[in-house]
Design a protein around this motif. Structure first.
Motif, PDB file in Angstrom:
ATOM      1  N   GLN A 116       0.828  -1.208   0.000  1.00 13.56           N
ATOM      2  CA  GLN A 116       0.000   0.000   0.000  1.00 13.56           C
ATOM      3  C   GLN A 116       0.860   1.255   0.000  1.00 13.56           C
ATOM      4  OE1 GLN A 116      -2.919  -1.618  -0.958  1.00 13.56           O
ATOM      5  NE2 GLN A 116      -3.812   0.168   0.052  1.00 13.56           N
ATOM      6  N   ALA A 167       1.070   4.218  -2.799  1.00 14.94           N
ATOM      7  CA  ALA A 167       0.897   5.634  -2.463  1.00 14.94           C
ATOM      8  C   ALA A 167       2.081   6.461  -2.967  1.00 14.94           C
ATOM      9  CB  ALA A 167       0.737   5.795  -0.955  1.00 14.94           C
ATOM     10  N   GLU A 201       1.424  10.369  -3.405  1.00 13.62           N
ATOM     11  CA  GLU A 201       0.735  10.701  -2.149  1.00 13.62           C
ATOM     12  C   GLU A 201       1.687  10.742  -0.952  1.00 13.62           C
ATOM     13  OE1 GLU A 201      -3.523   8.671  -3.488  1.00 13.62           O
ATOM     14  OE2 GLU A 201      -1.991   7.473  -2.469  1.00 13.62           O
ATOM     15  N   ARG A 247      -3.813  -3.121   4.851  1.00 14.24           N
ATOM     16  CA  ARG A 247      -3.950  -2.190   3.723  1.00 14.24           C
ATOM     17  C   ARG A 247      -4.739  -0.954   4.139  1.00 14.24           C
ATOM     18  NH1 ARG A 247      -1.849  -4.805  -0.589  1.00 14.24           N
ATOM     19  NH2 ARG A 247      -1.831  -7.094  -0.464  1.00 14.24           N
ATOM     20  N   ARG A 248      -5.808  -1.163   4.890  1.00 16.83           N
ATOM     21  CA  ARG A 248      -6.575  -0.008   5.379  1.00 16.83           C
ATOM     22  C   ARG A 248      -5.736   0.828   6.344  1.00 16.83           C
ATOM     23  NH1 ARG A 248     -10.491  -4.122   5.970  1.00 16.83           N
ATOM     24  NH2 ARG A 248     -10.179  -4.106   8.237  1.00 16.83           N
ATOM     25  N   ASP A 256      -3.113   2.930   4.535  1.00 13.62           N
ATOM     26  CA  ASP A 256      -3.697   4.127   3.928  1.00 13.62           C
ATOM     27  C   ASP A 256      -3.915   5.211   4.982  1.00 13.62           C
ATOM     28  OD1 ASP A 256      -3.698   3.021   1.416  1.00 13.62           O
ATOM     29  OD2 ASP A 256      -5.805   2.424   1.458  1.00 13.62           O
ATOM     30  N   VAL A 268      -3.854   8.730   3.452  1.00 16.12           N
ATOM     31  CA  VAL A 268      -4.493   8.547   2.148  1.00 16.12           C
ATOM     32  C   VAL A 268      -5.945   8.144   2.351  1.00 16.12           C
ATOM     33  CG1 VAL A 268      -4.508   7.175   0.037  1.00 16.12           C
ATOM     34  CG2 VAL A 268      -2.330   7.902   1.044  1.00 16.12           C
ATOM     35  N   ASN A 269      -6.844   8.775   1.659  1.00 13.09           N
ATOM     36  CA  ASN A 269      -8.272   8.460   1.749  1.00 13.09           C
ATOM     37  C   ASN A 269      -8.730   7.828   0.455  1.00 13.09           C
ATOM     38  OD1 ASN A 269     -10.930   8.273   2.505  1.00 13.09           O
ATOM     39  ND2 ASN A 269     -11.366  10.448   2.174  1.00 13.09           N
ATOM     40  N   ARG A 270      -8.841   6.492   0.447  1.00  8.29           N
ATOM     41  CA  ARG A 270      -9.238   5.794  -0.790  1.00  8.29           C
ATOM     42  C   ARG A 270     -10.718   5.413  -0.734  1.00  8.29           C
ATOM     43  NH1 ARG A 270      -4.544   5.149  -3.314  1.00  8.29           N
ATOM     44  NH2 ARG A 270      -2.681   4.639  -2.092  1.00  8.29           N
TER      45      ARG A 270
END
Length: 368
Positions: free
Chosen positions: A313, A317, A322, A357-358, A361, A366-368
């Motif tokens: 992840q 990014a 990012e 993975r969450r 982020d 990072v906001n996916r």
């Protein structure tokens, strides 16, 4: 024509990830040795046209997707399964191949990083044959002595595009800089992992699991020529090295019929011309990933799976602009600090990866 296999019969091969780099090079070896190997199954990710062309040439059953791989392994008689699938979807086929009693030529890194002791506990001695060039090299060198005679394993690293750089100098590198690997032609994830040395850290964990050598007796040395693929140091002071020009077809050929060699599968070194090989200590201040991987390997359980998923992840990014290059390892560390491991099963491994993975982020903002 190459000689037949040691049994006098063609070895039946199921190839997972057949249209990828590992798969295509495996088929190169099989194409050149038709009396030694027979393709009985092909699995590709999504390239239907490529899969159809391979089936037309080699025969055997063919299907798309990792779920089909498990079904094929369970239903098609084979001697060896080559797992060249990318990602954690390769773990279930690895377990299926082990449970079916097939020889497993393993190129799917996630099977050992994420599966760890779960995989090794179910495998019979010698059932897993590593295909990574470093681990194939170690397996070849280990034939020179008994396990009790091994002092340490030494994995070589090319050093990637930032060999010799300080951490400060790497502060502003771009994704294009990270993808400029000096030796190997690989995909963006593996190439970036080489630049951060995460890839070498993952390989240290794999070596620990495959060869039952403690992590404190596994070292990394930087060898920019990528000719010596790894070494084994024995208790009498001898060091056995495996050296060959960079070509994955050599370890793949050994994976297909370990420990037997195939004539002219690779190009030998030219000893009639002068050359120099360099070996340098790893700068752990500039490249902390290997030391982090060793801590993760000692922790075991689902920590290696989280390490790998969080890294993927973070690398994504980075390539999306990012986060910076030097944010990759700190992002992984923040995720590891939050992780609460559980019992090691296929389900908990996959759940831990989804969580990682969450969390990566979030850690990267990072906001996916």
């Amino acid at each position: 024509m190459s000689p037949s296999s040691s049994t006098g019969q063609r070895r039946r091969v199921i190839l997972l990830g057949s249209t990828g780099s590992i798969g295509v090079q495996t088929l190169d070896v099989i194409r050149a040795n038709p009396n030694r190997f027979e393709v009985v199954g092909l699995i590709a990710g999504s390239d239907r046209a490529g899969l159809d062309a391979q089936q037309a040439e080699f025969g055997g059953e063919a299907a798309l997707g990792a779920d089909a791989a498990v079904t094929m392994i369970e239903s098609v008689e084979a001697d060896v399964v080559v797992n060249g699938i990318t990602g954690s979807v390769g773990l279930a086929p690895t377990l299926a191949a082990i449970d079916a009693g097939r020889t497993l030529a393993l190129a799917n890194k996630e099977s050992l990083i994420a599966g760890g002791d779960l995989v090794m506990a179910r495998a019979q001695p010698g059932q897993i044959v590593p295909v990574d060039s470093e681990h194939s090299a170690i397996a070849q060198c280990l034939r020179a002595g008994d396990h009790a005679e091994v002092r340490r394993l030494v994995l070589t690293a090319s050093g990637g595009p930032f060999r010799g750089w300080s951490r400060q100098r790497m502060a502003d590198v771009s994704p294009a800089d990270a993808l400029a690997h000096p030796t190997w032609d690989m995909g963006p994830m593996v190439t970036t992992n080489s630049a951060t040395m995460v890839n070498k850290g993952l390989e240290v964990i794999e070596a620990h699991l495959l060869f039952d050598v403690p992590l404190e007796r596994i070292d990394v040395t930087v060898h920019p020529q990528s000719i010596v693929h790894s070494m084994v140091e024995f208790i009498d002071g001898s060091t056995i090295v495996q050296a060959s020009p960079p070509d994955m077809r050599l370890p793949l050929s050994l994976g297909l019929d370990w420990p037997h060699r195939i004539a002219e599968v690779g190009t030998p070194l030219d000893w009639t011309t002068a050359s120099s090989w360099e070996f340098e200590p790893l700068d752990e201040e500039a490249f902390p990933a290997v030391a982090l991987a060793k801590r993760v390997g000692r922790a075991g359980s689902t920590f290696p799976a989280v390490f790998n998923a969080a890294n993927e992840q973070a690398v994504t990014a980075f390539h999306l602009g990012e986060i910076g290059f030097l944010d990759i390892i700190p992002t992984i560390e923040r995720v590891l600090e939050q992780h609460e491991p559980g019992e090691l099963t296929l389900e908990t491994v996959l759940a831990a990866e989804r969580w990682a993975r969450r969390a990566a982020d979030e850690a990267a903002g990072v906001n996916r």
